[in-house]
Design a protein around this motif. Sequence first.
Motif, PDB file in Angstrom:
ATOM      1  N   MET A   1       6.253 -47.003  47.929  1.00 47.32           N
ATOM      2  CA  MET A   1       6.177 -47.743  49.255  1.00 47.32           C
ATOM      3  C   MET A   1       6.666 -49.122  49.224  1.00 47.32           C
ATOM      4  SD  MET A   1       4.740 -45.799  51.298  1.00 47.32           S
ATOM      5  CE  MET A   1       4.534 -46.969  52.527  1.00 47.32           C
ATOM      6  N   GLU A   2       6.762 -49.612  47.869  1.00 51.73           N
ATOM      7  CA  GLU A   2       7.254 -51.065  47.954  1.00 51.73           C
ATOM      8  C   GLU A   2       8.808 -50.986  48.034  1.00 51.73           C
ATOM      9  OE1 GLU A   2       6.164 -52.051  43.628  1.00 51.73           O
ATOM     10  OE2 GLU A   2       4.094 -52.622  44.238  1.00 51.73           O
ATOM     11  N   ARG A   3       9.478 -50.066  47.307  1.00 50.06           N
ATOM     12  CA  ARG A   3      11.058 -49.646  47.604  1.00 50.06           C
ATOM     13  C   ARG A   3      11.354 -49.544  49.177  1.00 50.06           C
ATOM     14  NH1 ARG A   3      14.248 -49.095  43.226  1.00 50.06           N
ATOM     15  NH2 ARG A   3      15.862 -49.444  44.641  1.00 50.06           N
ATOM     16  N   VAL A   4      10.341 -48.894  49.847  1.00 50.56           N
ATOM     17  CA  VAL A   4      10.643 -48.540  51.419  1.00 50.56           C
ATOM     18  C   VAL A   4      10.436 -49.664  52.008  1.00 50.56           C
ATOM     19  CG1 VAL A   4       9.713 -47.397  53.291  1.00 50.56           C
ATOM     20  CG2 VAL A   4       9.757 -46.152  51.261  1.00 50.56           C
ATOM     21  N   MET A   5       9.556 -50.685  51.889  1.00 54.54           N
ATOM     22  CA  MET A   5       9.336 -51.964  52.573  1.00 54.54           C
ATOM     23  C   MET A   5      10.284 -52.810  52.169  1.00 54.54           C
ATOM     24  SD  MET A   5       6.644 -51.610  54.371  1.00 54.54           S
ATOM     25  CE  MET A   5       6.547 -53.465  54.845  1.00 54.54           C
ATOM     26  N   ALA A   6      10.875 -52.925  50.894  1.00 53.31           N
ATOM     27  CA  ALA A   6      12.334 -53.730  50.598  1.00 53.31           C
ATOM     28  C   ALA A   6      13.344 -53.081  51.379  1.00 53.31           C
ATOM     29  CB  ALA A   6      12.570 -53.572  49.049  1.00 53.31           C
ATOM     30  N   ALA A   7      13.487 -52.028  51.544  1.00 51.27           N
ATOM     31  CA  ALA A   7      14.699 -51.482  52.406  1.00 51.27           C
ATOM     32  C   ALA A   7      14.562 -51.573  53.872  1.00 51.27           C
ATOM     33  CB  ALA A   7      14.734 -49.654  52.179  1.00 51.27           C
ATOM     34  N   ASN A   8      13.321 -52.027  54.426  1.00 49.95           N
ATOM     35  CA  ASN A   8      12.925 -52.401  55.797  1.00 49.95           C
ATOM     36  C   ASN A   8      13.597 -53.756  56.066  1.00 49.95           C
ATOM     37  OD1 ASN A   8      12.184 -51.306  58.115  1.00 49.95           O
ATOM     38  ND2 ASN A   8      10.387 -52.651  57.855  1.00 49.95           N
ATOM     39  N   VAL A   9      14.163 -54.440  55.153  1.00 50.73           N
ATOM     40  CA  VAL A   9      14.646 -56.025  55.232  1.00 50.73           C
ATOM     41  C   VAL A   9      16.292 -56.010  55.577  1.00 50.73           C
ATOM     42  CG1 VAL A   9      14.755 -58.197  54.512  1.00 50.73           C
ATOM     43  CG2 VAL A   9      12.675 -56.780  54.195  1.00 50.73           C
ATOM     44  N   GLY A  10      16.586 -56.399  56.947  1.00 45.42           N
ATOM     45  CA  GLY A  10      17.844 -56.431  56.904  1.00 45.42           C
ATOM     46  C   GLY A  10      18.516 -55.121  57.128  1.00 45.42           C
ATOM     47  N   HIS A  11      19.857 -55.109  57.305  1.00 45.26           N
ATOM     48  CA  HIS A  11      20.606 -54.084  57.674  1.00 45.26           C
ATOM     49  C   HIS A  11      21.590 -53.468  56.625  1.00 45.26           C
ATOM     50  CE1 HIS A  11      20.222 -56.194  61.392  1.00 45.26           C
ATOM     51  NE2 HIS A  11      20.485 -55.300  62.219  1.00 45.26           N
ATOM     52  N   GLN A  12      21.537 -52.075  56.557  1.00 47.84           N
ATOM     53  CA  GLN A  12      22.093 -51.317  55.621  1.00 47.84           C
ATOM     54  C   GLN A  12      23.226 -50.218  56.422  1.00 47.84           C
ATOM     55  OE1 GLN A  12      20.304 -50.053  51.803  1.00 47.84           O
ATOM     56  NE2 GLN A  12      19.063 -51.849  51.942  1.00 47.84           N
ATOM     57  N   PRO A  13      24.320 -49.791  55.656  1.00 46.38           N
ATOM     58  CA  PRO A  13      25.096 -48.669  56.309  1.00 46.38           C
ATOM     59  C   PRO A  13      24.282 -47.399  56.602  1.00 46.38           C
ATOM     60  CG  PRO A  13      26.433 -49.892  54.660  1.00 46.38           C
ATOM     61  CD  PRO A  13      24.891 -50.313  54.395  1.00 46.38           C
ATOM     62  N   PRO A  14      24.383 -46.583  57.518  1.00 43.36           N
ATOM     63  CA  PRO A  14      23.777 -45.594  57.659  1.00 43.36           C
ATOM     64  C   PRO A  14      24.219 -44.239  56.789  1.00 43.36           C
ATOM     65  CG  PRO A  14      24.978 -45.963  59.508  1.00 43.36           C
ATOM     66  CD  PRO A  14      25.471 -46.885  58.442  1.00 43.36           C
ATOM     67  N   TYR A  15      23.769 -42.955  57.230  1.00 47.74           N
ATOM     68  CA  TYR A  15      24.223 -41.718  56.845  1.00 47.74           C
ATOM     69  C   TYR A  15      24.234 -41.604  55.284  1.00 47.74           C
ATOM     70  CZ  TYR A  15      24.537 -41.306  61.810  1.00 47.74           C
ATOM     71  OH  TYR A  15      24.565 -41.535  63.428  1.00 47.74           O
ATOM     72  N   GLY A  16      23.727 -42.193  54.561  1.00 51.04           N
ATOM     73  CA  GLY A  16      23.586 -41.998  53.219  1.00 51.04           C
ATOM     74  C   GLY A  16      24.882 -43.077  52.365  1.00 51.04           C
ATOM     75  N   ASN A  17      25.482 -44.006  53.274  1.00 45.46           N
ATOM     76  CA  ASN A  17      25.981 -44.864  52.670  1.00 45.46           C
ATOM     77  C   ASN A  17      25.620 -46.214  52.081  1.00 45.46           C
ATOM     78  OD1 ASN A  17      28.670 -43.362  53.088  1.00 45.46           O
ATOM     79  ND2 ASN A  17      28.235 -43.797  55.507  1.00 45.46           N
ATOM     80  N   ASP A  18      24.268 -46.161  52.244  1.00 39.09           N
ATOM     81  CA  ASP A  18      23.324 -47.477  51.770  1.00 39.09           C
ATOM     82  C   ASP A  18      23.652 -47.548  50.278  1.00 39.09           C
ATOM     83  OD1 ASP A  18      20.798 -45.820  50.715  1.00 39.09           O
ATOM     84  OD2 ASP A  18      21.476 -44.811  52.295  1.00 39.09           O
ATOM     85  N   PRO A  19      23.504 -48.908  49.718  1.00 37.49           N
ATOM     86  CA  PRO A  19      23.808 -49.083  48.316  1.00 37.49           C
ATOM     87  C   PRO A  19      22.571 -48.360  47.395  1.00 37.49           C
ATOM     88  CG  PRO A  19      23.957 -51.117  49.365  1.00 37.49           C
ATOM     89  CD  PRO A  19      23.422 -50.215  50.522  1.00 37.49           C
ATOM     90  N   MET A  20      21.481 -47.992  48.013  1.00 35.14           N
ATOM     91  CA  MET A  20      20.528 -47.491  47.246  1.00 35.14           C
ATOM     92  C   MET A  20      20.720 -46.060  46.850  1.00 35.14           C
ATOM     93  SD  MET A  20      16.683 -48.826  48.347  1.00 35.14           S
ATOM     94  CE  MET A  20      16.878 -48.763  50.109  1.00 35.14           C
TER      95      MET A  20
END
Length: 344
Positions: free
Chosen positions: A16-35
Amino acid sequence: MFFASDNAGPAHPQVMERVMAANVGHQPPYGNDPMMEEVRTGIRRVFEAPDAEVFLVSTGTAANALALACYCQPWQAIFCSAVAHVEEDECNAPEFYAGAAKLTCVPTDDKMTPDALKAAITARAPGDVHAAQPGPVTITQVTERGSVHSLDELRALTAVAKAHDLPVHLDGARFANAQAALGCTAADMSWKSGVDVVSFGGTKNGCMAVEAVVFFDPSKAWEFQLRRKRGAHLFSKHKYLSAQMAGYLQDDLFLKTAEQANDNAAYLAQGLRAAGATFLHEPQANMIFVRFARAIHQKLHDAGAVYNLWDGPLAGAPEEMVAARLVCDWSISREQIDAFLAHF
């Protein structure tokens, strides 16, 4: 006292901590996110497979069905245990995604055996235009009856498949529970044992809704991407899938939660055995099939216990023996287990 399913428990705080961290700002969609790159690196490390291709979906059914479709033609048969999840619980999704390929059940009440698998394959010898042609073999680990294939048992099954030039899929919805039970590596239980593709489960073991599909043959990557998109399983906000799996892999959380779930089940099984209950299958991971008097079932349900009866209704003769399925996840406390056992 909730023992109905490991699908029903909470997500682990680290996830859940990682999900909440991902909920900040914008990241590329469709699996192109850095994570997602972190996830690929983590899966490749865990499986000791630097060339493995890794994709995420939100359900185990999607993972199994899309993975099998990549190895199956519509005119082929998919060989599975008669009690496999793909047979009993996926509403023909494997057949649908594989273009109506035929699931062919290998008779068993738990694990497949090499002899039974060989008989099922040879009964569909290639070359007869009137018959389904042999296709992939899928093995469930942990099985739907709570058993764990040993490495020797896995290798015996994959050897039969390879002798007939058939690919092997491993339904690992409870992969981590099996790995923890065997004390082996993920590589030992997958490609080193002859497995071509793994559905690596997260949802039952501390995630919200994420499963990884791991291909040890990189040539299947593009086909899977197309099938995932065409099948409506490519998430736009994919970062929330990536975040879950990244948290699950971080510090090998997947093994820690699996060990806790298995330990909870072992503790529960010990108490049930001491109380005189009988087991339908010897518990090996986090799922128990056990039989005891209906009167005790009634007391447990009255006290608020939640679990699934297996072979009879709650109403009836109090002395009659009725089986149940009890499943432990990582979050169940010893206090809950003790409260359950107190009714025996």
